[in-house]
Design a protein around this motif. Structure first.
Motif, PDB file in Angstrom:
ATOM      1  N   LYS A   1      20.582 -20.158 -15.967  1.00  0.00           N
ATOM      2  CA  LYS A   1      19.785 -20.140 -17.190  1.00  0.00           C
ATOM      3  C   LYS A   1      20.316 -19.113 -18.180  1.00  0.00           C
TER       4      LYS A   1
ATOM      5  N   PRO B   1      20.735 -11.370 -20.445  1.00  0.00           N
ATOM      6  CA  PRO B   1      20.065 -10.894 -19.236  1.00  0.00           C
ATOM      7  C   PRO B   1      20.741 -11.296 -17.940  1.00  0.00           C
TER       8      PRO B   1
ATOM      9  N   TYR C   1      14.768 -15.030 -22.624  1.00  0.00           N
ATOM     10  CA  TYR C   1      14.683 -15.238 -21.168  1.00  0.00           C
ATOM     11  C   TYR C   1      13.320 -14.803 -20.635  1.00  0.00           C
ATOM     12  N   GLN C   2      12.765 -13.754 -21.209  1.00  0.00           N
ATOM     13  CA  GLN C   2      11.472 -13.236 -20.761  1.00  0.00           C
ATOM     14  C   GLN C   2      10.293 -13.900 -21.457  1.00  0.00           C
ATOM     15  N   GLY C   3      10.550 -14.823 -22.391  1.00  0.00           N
ATOM     16  CA  GLY C   3       9.480 -15.551 -23.042  1.00  0.00           C
ATOM     17  C   GLY C   3       8.951 -14.918 -24.306  1.00  0.00           C
ATOM     18  N   GLY C   4       9.586 -13.839 -24.742  1.00  0.00           N
ATOM     19  CA  GLY C   4       9.122 -13.163 -25.942  1.00  0.00           C
ATOM     20  C   GLY C   4       9.753 -13.646 -27.218  1.00  0.00           C
ATOM     21  N   GLU C   5      10.688 -14.567 -27.130  1.00  0.00           N
ATOM     22  CA  GLU C   5      11.392 -15.078 -28.302  1.00  0.00           C
ATOM     23  C   GLU C   5      11.528 -16.588 -28.176  1.00  0.00           C
TER      24      GLU C   5
ATOM     25  N   SER D   1      19.174 -14.537 -25.098  1.00  0.00           N
ATOM     26  CA  SER D   1      18.815 -13.128 -25.228  1.00  0.00           C
ATOM     27  C   SER D   1      17.829 -12.740 -24.130  1.00  0.00           C
ATOM     28  N   THR D   2      17.716 -11.455 -23.905  1.00  0.00           N
ATOM     29  CA  THR D   2      16.725 -10.975 -22.939  1.00  0.00           C
ATOM     30  C   THR D   2      15.326 -11.367 -23.372  1.00  0.00           C
ATOM     31  N   GLU D   3      15.051 -11.267 -24.679  1.00  0.00           N
ATOM     32  CA  GLU D   3      13.735 -11.630 -25.192  1.00  0.00           C
ATOM     33  C   GLU D   3      13.433 -13.109 -24.943  1.00  0.00           C
TER      34      GLU D   3
END
Length: 541
Positions: free
Chosen positions: A334, A455, A359-363, A355-357
């Motif tokens: 992913k 990430p 991947y973490q669901g924040g973006e 992006s990390t954001e």
């Protein structure tokens, strides 16, 4: 110098600064040529249309003809009409007979010769048939001789074998003086079969025409995979011509559920199949760009798929064509997500590092795409200022090049810039020896490392060297653009199949190799962008 400084800040060493046999072949391929014509008036959507979502054939063993005794009654023959397919069946130890009377006044009839195109598609086989065989155990015999046809002496007829669910042939007859009528006789007869019984049945669709084949098979897929991520794939069908009286559909089969070898060239079998996972209607308004790209989502990570394109002729009850089946595999990671429909870098259609954001669901996906696109556009501004100093519209003798224009330069620079600021991403397990591997948090420039902050580990498909060479070719020499020449320097920033690559490589940078077990593996040696550059290179050669 500001321009050169911007380039160096991107951290690239790259910019240092193709008469009967011939007629039949042409006719059997004419449908493909017609479909290949690109409609220059394609209406493009503003965004990609999203659709949710074999091994080599064994050697052919020629079967023995099934002997039938006794003449047939001509009253039992089915009359075939020009370009009107029929659907029929035949049981073992029987035959089905047809006849066709060519129109001698047709524009397709020569003054010295009659040509009739015969084509058929196999819909179903006997239940006991081995579907791994290419042979279908069915033969179509034809003759213009009434006595031979009535005797069912197949040794005196021309045979057309059904293979892989498909049969085609060309019946020819030299016209004779004082003969005003001709009839083509055709017999469909099962071959000898030890496992077959009187209940064994073959179902088929069949047509004759003086114009063209109505059932077709093409040895090219006509569709290619542009790129994949873990749940989405972008396809390209650039040679499709969305003409009238035809429709296109693509069938996607999951791993383990595929078209059997015995029917993989059959329009009828594929069109009636229920074993596919996804079926896509490909229409003019669901593709983007002149390459007819479209997107399918809802697939599964790491999963292997096979797909086949089918064209249906909508002005007849049965009939159409099948293109060669192709395969693709989804990403195993992913770490990458497909980018497309960007405003500035509008030719980007490939996977990029997430992006990390994100991947973490924040973006959102839209926010991730905007970050990449805005960054690329910001780096283009200094180049625009530099181009304003170039006399682009002056008389030809005063321009920087008699064959290249400022528009050429702007285009090539933009494609290069987008490729180096928006890196093409693949999972590490799909990387080849020319792809650049990165750990989490790392990338080719500060923007990737600090803003995107990947990430997960990933690999980058480096830009193709000829994208750099296009800038040198198309832009003013005053800019001082130059590309690395040695293999060592090229491999730091570019993919170039010409350097120390013993594998076969296609024009779009896909390198083909084989592993120890003989399975063909592919990896993309470099990322090429810019359809206009392909045209420019061709015209300049």
């Amino acid at each position: 110098m500001a321009l050169l400084y911007r380039i160096s800040n991107i951290n690239l060493v790259s910019l240092q600064f193709h008469f009967l046999s011939i007629l039949f072949i042409l006719a059997s391929r004419a449908w493909a040529v017609e479909l290949m014509e690109i409609d220059a008036t394609i209406a493009l959507g503003s965004n990609f249309h999203k659709f949710d979502a074999n091994p080599d054939d064994p050697p052919i063993v020629e079967p023995e003809p099934h002997e039938l005794s006794g003449p047939i009654e001509f009253d039992n023959m089915t009359n075939l009409a020009e370009s009107v397919p029929v659907k029929d069946s035949v049981n073992y130890s029987t035959l089905v007979a047809y006849k066709f009377e060519p129109d001698l006044d047709s524009e397709w009839t020569h003054s010295y010769q009659i040509l009739v195109y015969i084509s058929a598609s196999l819909c179903g086989l006997p239940d006991t048939w081995d579907t791994d065989l290419s042979e279908n155990g069915l033969t179509l015999y034809y003759t213009f001789n009434e006595t031979v046809a009535q005797s069912t002496d197949t040794n005196e007829m021309t045979a057309i074998k059904f293979r892989n669910g498909y049969a085609e042939g060309l019946a020819e007859m030299q016209m004779q003086v004082n003969v005003s009528e001709y009839t083509l006789y055709m017999l469909v007869i099962p071959d000898s079969c030890a496992e077959c019984t009187s209940d064994s049945s073959w179902v088929y669709e069949f047509a004759v025409s003086q114009k063209n084949l109505l059932f077709l098979y093409d040895v090219e897929p006509f569709i290619s995979v542009v790129d994949v991520d873990y749940d989405t794939v972008i396809f390209e069908a650039g040679r499709i011509n969305f003409g009238k009286n035809r429709s296109y559909g693509m069938y996607i089969f999951e791993d383990g559920s595929y078209i059997p070898t015995s029917l993989n060239q059959s329009w009828c079998a594929i069109s009636e199949s229920t074993g596919y996972g996804t079926r896509i209607e490909i229409q003019e308004n669901t593709t983007e760009s002149t390459r007819n790209e479209f997107l399918v989502s809802g697939l599964e990570i790491s999963k292997h798929y096979s797909a086949v394109l089918v064209v249906t002729f909508t002005d007849i009850p049965y009939g159409g064509g099948v293109f060669k089946q192709f395969e693709f595999t989804m990403s195993t990671s992913k770490a990458c997500k497909l980018a497309y429909s960007l405003d500035f870098c509008n030719e980007v259609a490939y996977a990029v590092p997430v992006s990390t954001e994100f991947y973490q669901g924040g973006e959102s996906w839209e926010q991730l795409m905007a970050a990449y696109d805005n960054y690329s556009q910001s780096l283009y501004t200094p180049f625009e200022y530099a181009m304003q100093q170039i006399p682009c519209d002056t008389e030809l003798s005063a321009r920087y090049s008699p064959i290249r224009t400022c528009d050429d330069c702007k285009y090539s620079y933009k494609q290069w810039l987008c490729s180096v600021t928006i890196p093409r991403c693949i999972s590490p397990s799909h990387a080849g020896p020319q792809n650049m591997a990165y750990d989490a948090g790392l990338g080719r420039n500060h923007f990737i490392e600090q803003t995107i902050n990947p990430p997960l580990p990933y690999a980058e498909v480096l830009p193709c060297l000829n994208m750099c060479e296009a800038i040198v070719r198309d832009c003013p020499s005053d800019f001082g653009f130059a590309c690395p020449q040695s293999a060592d320097l090229v491999q730091l920033s570019y993919g170039d199949p010409n350097f120390d690559d013993p594998d076969q490589t296609t024009e779009d940078g896909v390198s083909v190799t084989s592993d120890l077990f003989g399975y063909v593996q592919t990896y993309r040696a470099c990322n090429f962008m810019g359809e206009q550059n392909v045209q420019n290179t061709t015209s300049a050669a």
